[in-house]
Design a protein around this motif. Structure first.
Motif, PDB file in Angstrom:
ATOM      1  N   GLY A 127     -13.499  45.217  67.113  1.00  0.00           N
ATOM      2  CA  GLY A 127     -12.866  44.019  66.578  1.00  0.00           C
ATOM      3  C   GLY A 127     -11.731  43.435  67.396  1.00  0.00           C
ATOM      4  O   GLY A 127     -11.077  42.486  66.955  1.00  0.00           O
ATOM      5  N   PHE A 128     -11.478  43.957  68.582  1.00  0.00           N
ATOM      6  CA  PHE A 128     -10.422  43.403  69.428  1.00  0.00           C
ATOM      7  C   PHE A 128     -10.931  42.178  70.173  1.00  0.00           C
ATOM      8  O   PHE A 128     -12.088  42.136  70.600  1.00  0.00           O
ATOM      9  N   THR A 129     -10.051  41.195  70.346  1.00  0.00           N
ATOM     10  CA  THR A 129     -10.368  40.011  71.135  1.00  0.00           C
ATOM     11  C   THR A 129      -9.260  39.804  72.171  1.00  0.00           C
ATOM     12  O   THR A 129      -8.108  40.193  71.961  1.00  0.00           O
ATOM     13  N   LYS A 130      -9.630  39.183  73.263  1.00  0.00           N
ATOM     14  CA  LYS A 130      -8.684  38.925  74.351  1.00  0.00           C
ATOM     15  C   LYS A 130      -7.730  37.805  73.950  1.00  0.00           C
ATOM     16  O   LYS A 130      -8.159  36.744  73.500  1.00  0.00           O
ATOM     17  N   ILE A 131      -6.430  38.058  74.127  1.00  0.00           N
ATOM     18  CA  ILE A 131      -5.423  37.035  73.856  1.00  0.00           C
ATOM     19  C   ILE A 131      -4.557  36.733  75.079  1.00  0.00           C
ATOM     20  O   ILE A 131      -3.736  35.829  75.043  1.00  0.00           O
ATOM     21  N   GLY A 132      -4.743  37.494  76.154  1.00  0.00           N
ATOM     22  CA  GLY A 132      -3.945  37.262  77.346  1.00  0.00           C
ATOM     23  C   GLY A 132      -4.474  38.025  78.539  1.00  0.00           C
ATOM     24  O   GLY A 132      -5.325  38.912  78.410  1.00  0.00           O
ATOM     25  N   GLU A 133      -3.972  37.636  79.711  1.00  0.00           N
ATOM     26  CA  GLU A 133      -4.398  38.281  80.954  1.00  0.00           C
ATOM     27  C   GLU A 133      -3.279  38.201  81.978  1.00  0.00           C
ATOM     28  O   GLU A 133      -2.643  37.164  82.133  1.00  0.00           O
ATOM     29  N   ARG A 134      -3.036  39.307  82.644  1.00  0.00           N
ATOM     30  CA  ARG A 134      -2.105  39.350  83.783  1.00  0.00           C
ATOM     31  C   ARG A 134      -2.948  39.611  85.015  1.00  0.00           C
ATOM     32  O   ARG A 134      -3.463  40.708  85.200  1.00  0.00           O
ATOM     33  N   ARG A 135      -3.074  38.619  85.846  1.00  0.00           N
ATOM     34  CA  ARG A 135      -3.915  38.738  87.035  1.00  0.00           C
ATOM     35  C   ARG A 135      -3.295  39.701  88.055  1.00  0.00           C
ATOM     36  O   ARG A 135      -2.082  39.770  88.201  1.00  0.00           O
ATOM     37  N   ASP A 136      -4.174  40.442  88.721  1.00  0.00           N
ATOM     38  CA  ASP A 136      -3.768  41.339  89.810  1.00  0.00           C
ATOM     39  C   ASP A 136      -2.700  42.356  89.391  1.00  0.00           C
ATOM     40  O   ASP A 136      -1.853  42.726  90.184  1.00  0.00           O
TER      41      ASP A 136
END
Length: 156
Positions: A127-136
């Protein structure tokens, strides 16, 4: 899926040797994702932090380390030893963490995971969904960089 029951219990500093061994087995050293013993000791002393130990047939199978603050929690570490993967241990730990959060009045659970980590399937199926991303954010031993994904799910 294994037919043997997965037993979950609250852990504490007396479990540090087991946690250390499980981290050494579960986390690939190429990523530096395992914590040191002192980091685990330090976080266990913080109010709102709890450790859940998973065992199968009396053997350590995995653990979850969580920090709750007000109505949010962060899954700091989830480890399942390689020979126990894909046998329901990770899913059982996640269900337990979500249930513990709900009982503590915590509405949402967050975690951060390296893009490409095999655990992503488990998190999405839970049930987890992506809410953010830190590239590299992560760098592998081969020099390639990978994003850190921030995932969230409701505990209600």
């Amino acid at each position: 899926m294994s037919t043997a029951a997965i037993d979950l219990r609250e852990g504490d500093v007396r479990d540090l040797d087991r946690v250390d061994r499980m981290m050494a087995d579960a986390f690939d050293s190429r990523w530096g994702e395992a914590w040191t013993r002192n980091q685990v000791i330090g976080i266990l002393a913080v109010p709102g932090v709890w450790l859940t130990i998973a065992e199968q047939n009396g053997q350590a199978a995995g653990f979850a380390l969580v920090r709750g603050v007000l109505d949010e929690a962060e899954l700091l570490l989830l480890a399942v030893i390689p020979e126990m993967r894909r046998k329901g241990v990770g899913a059982a730990l996640l269900r337990s963490v979500v249930s513990d959060c709900a009982m503590r009045g915590i509405d949402s659970l967050h975690l951060e995971v390296r893009d490409g980590n095999d655990a992503l399937k488990l998190y999405r199926n839970s049930g987890f969904t992506k809410i953010g991303e830190r590239r590299d954010y992560y760098r592998g031993a081969d020099g390639r960089s990978y994003s850190a994904l921030t995932l969230q799910r409701s505990t209600r």
